[in-house]
Enzyme design. Structure first.
Site, PDB file in Angstrom:
ATOM      1  N   PRO A 163      49.251  42.521  37.310  1.00 19.71           N
ATOM      2  CA  PRO A 163      49.541  41.333  37.544  1.00 19.71           C
ATOM      3  C   PRO A 163      49.226  40.450  38.788  1.00 19.71           C
ATOM      4  O   PRO A 163      49.735  41.226  39.969  1.00 19.71           O
ATOM      5  CB  PRO A 163      51.151  41.181  37.115  1.00 19.71           C
ATOM      6  CG  PRO A 163      51.314  42.500  36.554  1.00 19.71           C
ATOM      7  CD  PRO A 163      50.560  43.574  37.027  1.00 19.71           C
ATOM      8  N   TYR A 164      48.665  39.473  38.934  1.00 18.67           N
ATOM      9  CA  TYR A 164      48.058  38.880  40.037  1.00 18.67           C
ATOM     10  C   TYR A 164      48.885  37.213  39.910  1.00 18.67           C
ATOM     11  O   TYR A 164      48.607  36.724  39.032  1.00 18.67           O
ATOM     12  CB  TYR A 164      46.743  38.638  40.112  1.00 18.67           C
ATOM     13  CG  TYR A 164      46.252  37.882  41.584  1.00 18.67           C
ATOM     14  CD1 TYR A 164      46.010  38.557  42.797  1.00 18.67           C
ATOM     15  CD2 TYR A 164      46.086  36.409  41.230  1.00 18.67           C
ATOM     16  CE1 TYR A 164      45.424  37.802  43.784  1.00 18.67           C
ATOM     17  CE2 TYR A 164      45.679  35.832  42.315  1.00 18.67           C
ATOM     18  CZ  TYR A 164      45.489  36.459  43.286  1.00 18.67           C
ATOM     19  OH  TYR A 164      45.078  35.472  44.560  1.00 18.67           O
TER      20      TYR A 164
END
Length: 105
Positions: A41-42
């Protein structure tokens, strides 16, 4: 003068006429399924400049915990990036924040 290649392309019958391998019945089998181990996840947070390093650290901690709790992402795979935006580079309703009048008390 015509352009000449320095090394002409050469194909052997074996490479030019070989058949492609059969496609698998399940095309998704070619790709590994998304798991907790390969999740990345970014999270990008854009906000007006002026927050302290301690405030950003607290936000990063809470966002990372939320990604772990709700998305099942391991904490070491969560990337949180802060983008501090100057007031002269952010507009709301067509007006730069740097040009807005302070709210009346």
């Amino acid at each position: 003068m015509p352009c000449r290649r320095t090394s002409p392309r050469r194909f052997s019958k074996a490479t030019s006429w070989t058949k492609r391998p059969a496609r698998p019945e399940n095309p998704t089998a070619l790709h590994s399924p998304r798991t907790k181990e390969n999740a990345m996840p970014y999270v990008r947070i854009e906000m007006l400049e002026g927050r302290t390093e301690e405030q950003k650290a607290a936000i990063a901690k809470v966002v990372t915990q939320a990604m772990e709790d709700h998305a099942g992402a391991p904490p070491q795979s969560v990337f949180v990036v802060f983008e501090d935006v100057a007031r002269e580079n952010w507009a709301v309703g067509g007006t730069l924040i740097s040009q807005r009048k302070p709210a009346a008390s």
